[in-house]
Design a protein around this motif. Structure first.
Motif, PDB file in Angstrom:
ATOM      1  N   LEU B  96      42.028  66.897  55.256  1.00  0.00           N
ATOM      2  CA  LEU B  96      43.241  67.297  55.969  1.00  0.00           C
ATOM      3  C   LEU B  96      43.304  66.539  57.297  1.00  0.00           C
ATOM      4  CD1 LEU B  96      43.472  71.136  55.284  1.00  0.00           C
ATOM      5  CD2 LEU B  96      44.370  69.195  53.980  1.00  0.00           C
ATOM      6  N   SER B  97      44.434  65.884  57.520  1.00  0.00           N
ATOM      7  CA  SER B  97      44.508  64.919  58.617  1.00  0.00           C
ATOM      8  C   SER B  97      44.468  65.562  60.003  1.00  0.00           C
ATOM      9  CB  SER B  97      45.783  64.088  58.474  1.00  0.00           C
ATOM     10  OG  SER B  97      46.899  64.950  58.513  1.00  0.00           O
ATOM     11  N   LYS B  98      44.856  66.844  60.104  1.00  0.00           N
ATOM     12  CA  LYS B  98      44.907  67.449  61.439  1.00  0.00           C
ATOM     13  C   LYS B  98      43.587  68.089  61.851  1.00  0.00           C
ATOM     14  CE  LYS B  98      49.795  68.045  61.040  1.00  0.00           C
ATOM     15  NZ  LYS B  98      50.444  68.625  59.851  1.00  0.00           N
ATOM     16  N   LEU B  99      42.656  68.124  60.906  1.00  0.00           N
ATOM     17  CA  LEU B  99      41.340  68.685  61.205  1.00  0.00           C
ATOM     18  C   LEU B  99      40.326  67.564  61.395  1.00  0.00           C
ATOM     19  CD1 LEU B  99      41.116  71.571  58.551  1.00  0.00           C
ATOM     20  CD2 LEU B  99      41.947  71.684  60.895  1.00  0.00           C
ATOM     21  N   THR B 100      39.313  67.815  62.232  1.00  0.00           N
ATOM     22  CA  THR B 100      38.240  66.837  62.392  1.00  0.00           C
ATOM     23  C   THR B 100      37.391  66.848  61.129  1.00  0.00           C
ATOM     24  OG1 THR B 100      36.712  68.458  63.291  1.00  0.00           O
ATOM     25  CG2 THR B 100      38.115  67.310  64.879  1.00  0.00           C
ATOM     26  N   VAL B 101      36.479  65.878  61.041  1.00  0.00           N
ATOM     27  CA  VAL B 101      35.583  65.811  59.889  1.00  0.00           C
ATOM     28  C   VAL B 101      34.804  67.113  59.764  1.00  0.00           C
ATOM     29  CG1 VAL B 101      33.492  64.689  59.017  1.00  0.00           C
ATOM     30  CG2 VAL B 101      35.401  63.304  59.861  1.00  0.00           C
ATOM     31  N   LEU B 102      34.251  67.586  60.878  1.00  0.00           N
ATOM     32  CA  LEU B 102      33.466  68.823  60.838  1.00  0.00           C
ATOM     33  C   LEU B 102      34.326  70.001  60.369  1.00  0.00           C
ATOM     34  CD1 LEU B 102      30.722  70.149  61.412  1.00  0.00           C
ATOM     35  CD2 LEU B 102      31.538  70.628  63.719  1.00  0.00           C
ATOM     36  N   GLU B 103      35.543  70.091  60.910  1.00  0.00           N
ATOM     37  CA  GLU B 103      36.438  71.187  60.508  1.00  0.00           C
ATOM     38  C   GLU B 103      36.796  71.096  59.027  1.00  0.00           C
ATOM     39  OE1 GLU B 103      38.752  72.136  64.728  1.00  0.00           O
ATOM     40  OE2 GLU B 103      39.419  70.480  63.472  1.00  0.00           O
ATOM     41  N   ASN B 104      37.000  69.883  58.546  1.00  0.00           N
ATOM     42  CA  ASN B 104      37.268  69.700  57.120  1.00  0.00           C
ATOM     43  C   ASN B 104      36.119  70.226  56.275  1.00  0.00           C
ATOM     44  OD1 ASN B 104      39.691  68.215  55.894  1.00  0.00           O
ATOM     45  ND2 ASN B 104      39.398  67.138  57.845  1.00  0.00           N
ATOM     46  N   VAL B 105      34.893  69.907  56.711  1.00  0.00           N
ATOM     47  CA  VAL B 105      33.723  70.333  55.950  1.00  0.00           C
ATOM     48  C   VAL B 105      33.595  71.856  55.993  1.00  0.00           C
ATOM     49  CG1 VAL B 105      31.196  70.219  55.854  1.00  0.00           C
ATOM     50  CG2 VAL B 105      32.526  68.132  56.249  1.00  0.00           C
ATOM     51  N   LEU B 106      33.967  72.448  57.131  1.00  0.00           N
ATOM     52  CA  LEU B 106      33.818  73.893  57.307  1.00  0.00           C
ATOM     53  C   LEU B 106      34.897  74.716  56.601  1.00  0.00           C
ATOM     54  CD1 LEU B 106      32.796  74.096  61.049  1.00  0.00           C
ATOM     55  CD2 LEU B 106      31.494  74.961  59.098  1.00  0.00           C
ATOM     56  N   LEU B 107      35.988  74.056  56.237  1.00  0.00           N
ATOM     57  CA  LEU B 107      37.142  74.772  55.684  1.00  0.00           C
ATOM     58  C   LEU B 107      36.769  75.729  54.541  1.00  0.00           C
ATOM     59  CD1 LEU B 107      40.101  74.906  56.381  1.00  0.00           C
ATOM     60  CD2 LEU B 107      40.522  72.981  54.866  1.00  0.00           C
ATOM     61  N   GLY B 136      33.188  64.698  64.952  1.00  0.00           N
ATOM     62  CA  GLY B 136      34.349  65.060  65.770  1.00  0.00           C
ATOM     63  C   GLY B 136      35.552  64.161  65.556  1.00  0.00           C
ATOM     64  N   SER B 137      35.451  63.198  64.636  1.00  0.00           N
ATOM     65  CA  SER B 137      36.552  62.248  64.436  1.00  0.00           C
ATOM     66  C   SER B 137      37.591  62.795  63.479  1.00  0.00           C
ATOM     67  CB  SER B 137      36.030  60.933  63.866  1.00  0.00           C
ATOM     68  OG  SER B 137      34.977  60.447  64.642  1.00  0.00           O
ATOM     69  N   TYR B 138      38.769  62.220  63.550  1.00  0.00           N
ATOM     70  CA  TYR B 138      39.829  62.601  62.624  1.00  0.00           C
ATOM     71  C   TYR B 138      39.851  61.622  61.451  1.00  0.00           C
ATOM     72  CZ  TYR B 138      41.369  66.152  65.807  1.00  0.00           C
ATOM     73  OH  TYR B 138      41.401  67.282  66.571  1.00  0.00           O
ATOM     74  N   PRO B 139      40.259  62.095  60.258  1.00  0.00           N
ATOM     75  CA  PRO B 139      40.182  61.272  59.048  1.00  0.00           C
ATOM     76  C   PRO B 139      40.847  59.905  59.198  1.00  0.00           C
ATOM     77  CG  PRO B 139      40.711  63.525  58.465  1.00  0.00           C
ATOM     78  CD  PRO B 139      40.697  63.464  59.967  1.00  0.00           C
ATOM     79  N   LYS B 140      41.927  59.819  59.982  1.00  0.00           N
ATOM     80  CA  LYS B 140      42.623  58.527  60.037  1.00  0.00           C
ATOM     81  C   LYS B 140      41.752  57.432  60.665  1.00  0.00           C
ATOM     82  CE  LYS B 140      45.245  59.432  64.292  1.00  0.00           C
ATOM     83  NZ  LYS B 140      45.903  60.720  64.453  1.00  0.00           N
ATOM     84  N   HIS B 141      40.674  57.836  61.344  1.00  0.00           N
ATOM     85  CA  HIS B 141      39.800  56.836  61.947  1.00  0.00           C
ATOM     86  C   HIS B 141      38.592  56.516  61.069  1.00  0.00           C
ATOM     87  CE1 HIS B 141      41.699  58.557  65.758  1.00  0.00           C
ATOM     88  NE2 HIS B 141      42.245  57.382  65.520  1.00  0.00           N
ATOM     89  N   LEU B 142      38.591  57.015  59.826  1.00  0.00           N
ATOM     90  CA  LEU B 142      37.440  56.809  58.946  1.00  0.00           C
ATOM     91  C   LEU B 142      37.730  55.764  57.866  1.00  0.00           C
ATOM     92  CD1 LEU B 142      36.429  59.376  60.319  1.00  0.00           C
ATOM     93  CD2 LEU B 142      35.812  60.293  58.081  1.00  0.00           C
ATOM     94  N   SER B 143      36.672  55.118  57.388  1.00  0.00           N
ATOM     95  CA  SER B 143      36.827  54.174  56.276  1.00  0.00           C
ATOM     96  C   SER B 143      36.841  54.966  54.969  1.00  0.00           C
ATOM     97  CB  SER B 143      35.653  53.199  56.258  1.00  0.00           C
ATOM     98  OG  SER B 143      34.494  53.866  55.827  1.00  0.00           O
ATOM     99  N   MET B 147      35.205  58.702  54.281  1.00  0.00           N
ATOM    100  CA  MET B 147      36.000  59.854  53.842  1.00  0.00           C
ATOM    101  C   MET B 147      35.417  60.471  52.582  1.00  0.00           C
ATOM    102  SD  MET B 147      39.976  59.124  54.657  1.00  0.00           S
ATOM    103  CE  MET B 147      40.253  57.403  54.403  1.00  0.00           C
ATOM    104  N   LYS B 148      34.959  59.608  51.673  1.00  0.00           N
ATOM    105  CA  LYS B 148      34.371  60.099  50.419  1.00  0.00           C
ATOM    106  C   LYS B 148      33.132  60.928  50.736  1.00  0.00           C
ATOM    107  CE  LYS B 148      35.989  60.144  47.097  1.00  0.00           C
ATOM    108  NZ  LYS B 148      37.170  59.841  46.335  1.00  0.00           N
ATOM    109  N   ARG B 149      32.321  60.453  51.669  1.00  0.00           N
ATOM    110  CA  ARG B 149      31.112  61.202  52.035  1.00  0.00           C
ATOM    111  C   ARG B 149      31.466  62.551  52.654  1.00  0.00           C
ATOM    112  NH1 ARG B 149      26.734  56.882  53.873  1.00  0.00           N
ATOM    113  NH2 ARG B 149      27.827  55.028  53.152  1.00  0.00           N
ATOM    114  N   ALA B 150      32.501  62.530  53.507  1.00  0.00           N
ATOM    115  CA  ALA B 150      32.925  63.793  54.120  1.00  0.00           C
ATOM    116  C   ALA B 150      33.385  64.764  53.037  1.00  0.00           C
ATOM    117  CB  ALA B 150      34.052  63.541  55.122  1.00  0.00           C
TER     118      ALA B 150
END
Ligand SMILES: Nc1ncnc2c1ncn2[C@@H]1O[C@H](COP(=O)(O)OP(=O)(O)OP(=O)(O)O)[C@@H](O)[C@H]1O
Ligand SMILES: [Mg+2]
Lengths: 406, 223
Positions: B96-107, B136-143, B147-150
């Motif tokens: 989800l683009s509005k959540l950080t990587v950590l928040e995405n994992v915690l969802l 703490g990064s947002y998905p749009k800044h990831l390769s 993203m697959k790892r997240a």
């Protein structure tokens, strides 16, 4: 560090915060809706309240005035346009003696000048304290002990001099009380006893009330401007009016029902106009909100599909959208209602003047009701359209939504 | 834990013609399995995974999870099953683009009304998949690989019994592909059943049972 749980509320908040322009437009539409609802409701309430109060203040069924002055009399009553006209005092006793007339109370009109002799140009109304039933009830609301000779009571929009006096024709009077606002000509008039107003008229004669040549022909002690009549129970207004017309010459009759008819018509028209505009704005806002939510939910299909895939129930997905729309609607309503309050309350006098209709803000109970009404309609419009869009989406098979969102 | 897939069939209609995207698929999964399904694009791999996850309702056949027939469960029950028992790494970008990587994992963790904030578990997982520095990064800044790892970390946050992975290596280079597949294999090694679909023949070698999907038919391939 304790991390905030990603519950429905927090997810909604994050979505809105990241929603930027979309969120802004939604807030704006809800704000506009609640603003126009509140302004519309309070303005139409104020108008009907103004008319009611005006009718109440007049209090007499029939006013008898010198022939040819009907329009001027309406001007005094409705907007306080200073004017004087006279007929012989005997009219009062003639009327008082007629069958079916319970009370006949005279008033003597004088106008002041906006020159050095006077504080300001207003309508001065001398009341026959013994018989009056029109103005005395309103005076006793603000001045319990009852008005005596030499005392002046001013309307709500007349401002005494700094020392609490007013000066007319070089005579200084104490202002003993100020009436409550009525949204009629009374607000711009001053009241005193018949004796005092006659003394004033003589003072005016003395200093040469020059631009009113006809005034000097007035026999001050034997004149009156208007006689208000209260009919006894069981008598027909129409019949008594015809009888008065037959028996007394040189008079005109103004019936309060007619006096306010034109105003009522104008107000009815205006209220309908406000009603129509409010409906149109509501329809427009509801349509725009529905479209925005339908659009938004559609564009976010993939996001919702991901939530489903991670184990969110349908209910939870709908809750996120619902919560977002509640936040947007509450925020938008607060902005809209505050702006409306900031527009209406400081400028109510100005609005009334511009409308040219009696305009009196309703009491706090009615104002609160208008607030609650506007808030509920805005909240409901915002949330119902959002939930409608979300439920429609949540009903679709999740994988389909995920594919289409790709 | 045992998942039994029996005669699972999904029909779709295209241009007025009905066809079977998945045709009578049978499969049994037990803890520690690492099953790969290879097949051409359009052969029905994602459709099969979506039915196992309870996202797509089959035309006929059944999926039973520890004696529970999935499609007779209520929305709440099936959602809880998806949340707690299954980790799903979908095809393509799914953060989800509005959540950080950590928040995405915690969802998924926070959906489960679990006690604690889960941040420690999430950070450990991010470390394991090698992107702790991006929490703490947002998905749009990831390769793509990051993203697959997240998404894998997110699928593992509730310690699922079954991990469904759809095309994990589509757009990754050789080195990253190897890292990601090793990660998935280690999940299987710790007792989770893994079902991976792919059209990458090299990926298959990480699994211990291989199947092939051809026009909706699921066939076990000899090793
Ligand atoms: N909702 C749907 N409606 C109609 N047809 C569908 C639908 N979903 C999938 N299909 C079709 O079913 C077939 C199988 O699709 P699926 O996505 O399972 O393929 P896949 O094996 O995952 O392909 P890929 O490797 O490209 O991801 C395809 O022909 C697809 O077009
Ligand atoms: Mg696929």
């Amino acid at each position: 560090m304790e991390r905030k749980r990603l519950n429905v509320f927090r997810l909604s908040y994050i979505n809105l915060r990241g929603g930027g322009f979309r969120t802004g437009v939604l807030v704006f539409v809800v704000a506009m809706l609640s603003f126009s609802l509140l302004v519309g409701t309070i303005v139409s309430n104020s108008l009907s309240n103004g008319l009611l109060t005006a009718k109440d203040r007049l209090g007499a069924d029939i006013a008898v005035i010198p022939a040819g002055h009907e329009a001027e009399y309406e001007g005094v009553i409705l907007s306080g346009e200073p004017i004087r006209f006279y007929f012989d005092k005997s009219v009062q006793s003639q009327l008082a003696g007629m069958e079916g007339i319970e009370k006949a109370a005279g008033q003597f009109f004088l106008t002041s000048l906006s020159s050095e002799c006077c504080s300001e140009a207003v309508q001065i109304i001398g009341i026959d304290l013994a018989d009056d039933f029109v103005t005395t009830p309103w005076i006793s609301n603000v001045y319990k002990s009852g008005m005596r000779d030499g005392e002046i009571i001013v309307g709500s929009d007349v401002y005494p001099d700094d020392d609490g006096t007013v000066t007319f024709y070089n005579v200084k009077y104490d202002v003993v009380a100020q009436l409550e606002k009525s949204s009629t000509g009374m607000d711009y008039s001053v009241f005193t006893t018949e004796n005092t107003v006659r003394d004033l008229a003589k003072a005016a004669h003395e200093i040469g009330y020059t631009q009113n040549a006809d005034f000097f022909e007035t026999d001050v002690d034997n004149s009156l401007s208007v006689v208000h009549l209260k009919l006894a129970d069981g008598y027909d207004t129409g019949k008594i009016v015809s009888k008065i017309r037959r028996e007394i010459d040189g008079i005109d009759i103004v019936r309060s029902s007619e006096l306010f008819q034109g105003l009522s018509d104008k107000l009815g028209l205006f209220s309908r106009f406000i009603g129509t505009v409010s409906w149109a704005i509501w329809l427009l806002a509801a349509a725009v909100l529905s479209a925005l939510y339908a659009f938004g939910v559609n564009a976010r299909k993939r996001e919702f599909a991901v939530l489903r895939l991670l184990g969110a129930t349908r209910k939870r997905v709908v809750s996120v959208v619902f919560c977002e729309s509640v936040l947007v609607s509450v925020f938008g309503s607060i902005i809209g209602l505050s702006l409306a309050a900031l527009t209406i309350f400081p400028f109510s006098t100005y609005i009334g003047d511009r409308l040219g209709l009696p305009f009196l803000l309703p009491d706090s109970g009615h104002i609160s009701a208008a607030f609650i009404f506007s808030l509920i309609v805005s909240l409901a419009s915002g949330t119902v359209s959002a939930v409608f869009a979300a439920v429609k989406l949540a009903g679709a098979e999740t994988y389909i939504t995920m594919r289409e969102g790709e | 834990m045992v998942v039994i897939i029996k005669n699972l069939t999904k029909e779709y209609s295209r241009g007025g013609r009905v066809f079977k995207a998945v045709d009578s698929a049978c499969l049994t999964l037990t803890p520690g399995d690492f099953i790969s399904i290879i097949g051409k694009s359009g052969s029905g791999k994602s459709t099969l995974l979506n039915m196992i996850a309870g996202l797509t309702v089959p035309t006929s056949g059944s999926v039973t999870f520890d004696d529970n027939e999935l499609f007779s469960l209520s929305d709440t029950e099936i959602s809880n099953y998806r949340n707690l028992k299954i980790g799903y790494v979908p095809q393509g970008q799914s953060l989800l683009s509005k959540l950080t990587v950590l928040e995405n994992v915690l969802l998924p963790y926070h959906m489960a009304e679990k006690s604690g904030d889960g941040a420690e578990t999430a950070e450990k997982l991010l470390e394991k998949v090698g992107i702790a520095h991006l929490s703490g990064s947002y998905p749009k800044h990831l390769s793509g690989g990051e993203m697959k790892r997240a998404a894998i970390a997110r699928a593992l946050i509730n310690s699922p019994e079954l991990l469904l992975v759809d095309e994990p290596t589509g757009d990754l280079d050789a080195q990253t592909t190897d890292d990601v597949l090793s990660l998935i294999k280690s999940a299987a090694g710790s007792g989770t059943a893994v079902l991976m679909v792919t059209h990458d023949t090299d990926a298959v070698s990480y699994s211990n049972r291989q199947y092939e999907m051809r026009s909706g038919k699921l066939l076990e391939s000899a090793k």
